[in-house]
Design a protein around this motif. Structure first.
Motif, PDB file in Angstrom:
ATOM      1  N   GLU A 169      33.800   7.784  28.795  1.00 30.72           N
ATOM      2  CA  GLU A 169      34.669   7.131  28.060  1.00 30.72           C
ATOM      3  C   GLU A 169      35.385   8.227  27.207  1.00 30.72           C
ATOM      4  O   GLU A 169      34.939   9.028  26.744  1.00 30.72           O
ATOM      5  N   PHE A 210      33.463   6.230  37.332  1.00 32.25           N
ATOM      6  CA  PHE A 210      33.401   5.592  36.108  1.00 32.25           C
ATOM      7  C   PHE A 210      34.450   4.712  36.014  1.00 32.25           C
ATOM      8  O   PHE A 210      35.807   5.042  36.302  1.00 32.25           O
ATOM      9  N   PHE A 267      36.761   1.826  33.724  1.00 34.50           N
ATOM     10  CA  PHE A 267      36.923   1.386  32.339  1.00 34.50           C
ATOM     11  C   PHE A 267      38.116   0.272  32.141  1.00 34.50           C
ATOM     12  O   PHE A 267      39.187   0.192  32.889  1.00 34.50           O
ATOM     13  N   TYR A 270      40.769  -0.683  28.991  1.00 35.78           N
ATOM     14  CA  TYR A 270      41.307  -0.258  27.732  1.00 35.78           C
ATOM     15  C   TYR A 270      42.317  -1.410  27.475  1.00 35.78           C
ATOM     16  O   TYR A 270      42.921  -1.925  28.013  1.00 35.78           O
ATOM     17  N   LEU A 301      38.881   1.264  24.168  1.00 29.01           N
ATOM     18  CA  LEU A 301      37.824   1.121  25.126  1.00 29.01           C
ATOM     19  C   LEU A 301      37.321  -0.474  24.699  1.00 29.01           C
ATOM     20  O   LEU A 301      36.891  -0.789  24.098  1.00 29.01           O
ATOM     21  N   LYS A 340      33.156  -0.636  30.129  1.00 29.65           N
ATOM     22  CA  LYS A 340      33.019   0.602  31.038  1.00 29.65           C
ATOM     23  C   LYS A 340      31.861   0.193  32.018  1.00 29.65           C
ATOM     24  O   LYS A 340      30.828  -0.629  31.874  1.00 29.65           O
TER      25      LYS A 340
END
Lengths: 112, 110
Positions: free
Chosen positions: A100, B32, B34, B36, B46, B49
């Motif tokens: 992230e 990955f 995510f 947001y 964030l 995730k």
């Protein structure tokens, strides 16, 4: 805890003038650093990334350049602003690859 | 090439109702994913995730499950609140580059 600071908070500039935006991260050594651009109400476009001092990679070409003069500092600049450069510029960092990213507060740029 | 697709640009709901925001992705790597959230005039933060197939991840009442078989990572919440009004972005990481979807603006009404 890590903190990320961007300067200035906002800028109003004329077309054709130079620009320099800065980003500093504290509390993390050797972070991966990133620059993003966001049009008002739009999505985020990654511009550059840097994994170490002196090394910057471009993701898209928008007549902008970036530099990383120190481990904790990332600079975005151009010699001649265009109207299309208006928007929200965000700096981000991540501790490692693929993970992230954490965003700074951003700089709002208006080009007239 | 790598990309993220969010099909809803605008979603308006009444407080207390459930919501699902769609996200699909395209990549040849193992990504990955995510979510947001960006409130007005703020930086994205964030929310969730994941990189694990078929595992539900949760935070602040929101949840999502990465399904690699369908290349999806939909965001859900069982009961939206007024404070959930914001711009939501799905994003996919491919090493150095984070690809964002076009975003979904969620407006929650009283």
């Amino acid at each position: 805890a890590q903190t990320i600071h961007q300067w200035p908070v906002a800028e109003i500039k004329a077309v054709g003038s130079p620009l320099s935006l800065g980003c500093t991260i504290k509390g993390k050594s050797s972070p991966n650093l990133y620059w993003y651009w966001q049009a008002t109400g739009g999505t985020l476009q990654q511009l550059f990334y840097s994994i170490t001092v002196g090394q910057v990679e471009s993701v898209v070409q928008l007549n902008l350049s970036a530099s990383r003069p120190k481990d904790d500092q990332f600079i975005l600049s151009t010699e001649k602003l265009l109207l299309s450069h208006s928007g929200f510029y965000l700096c981000a960092w991540s501790p490692d690859w693929g993970g992230e990213q954490f965003f700074g507060p951003g700089t709002r740029l208006t080009v007239l | 090439g790598d990309s993220v697709t969010q099909t809803e640009g605008l979603v308006t709901l009444t407080k207390g109702l459930p919501v699902m925001l769609n996200c699909t992705y395209q990549t040849t790597y193992s990504p990955f994913l995510f979510w947001y959230v960006q409130h007005l005039n703020e930086a994205p933060k964030l929310l969730l995730k994941s990189s694990t197939d078929n595992k539900r991840t949760e935070h602040q009442g929101f949840y999502a499950t990465l399904h690699k078989s369908s290349s999806s990572f939909h965001l859900q919440k069982s009961s939206v609140q007024l404070s959930d009004s914001a711009l939501y972005f799905c994003a996919m990481s491919n090493y150095n580059v984070l690809y964002f979807g076009s975003g979904t603006k969620l407006t929650v009404e009283p």
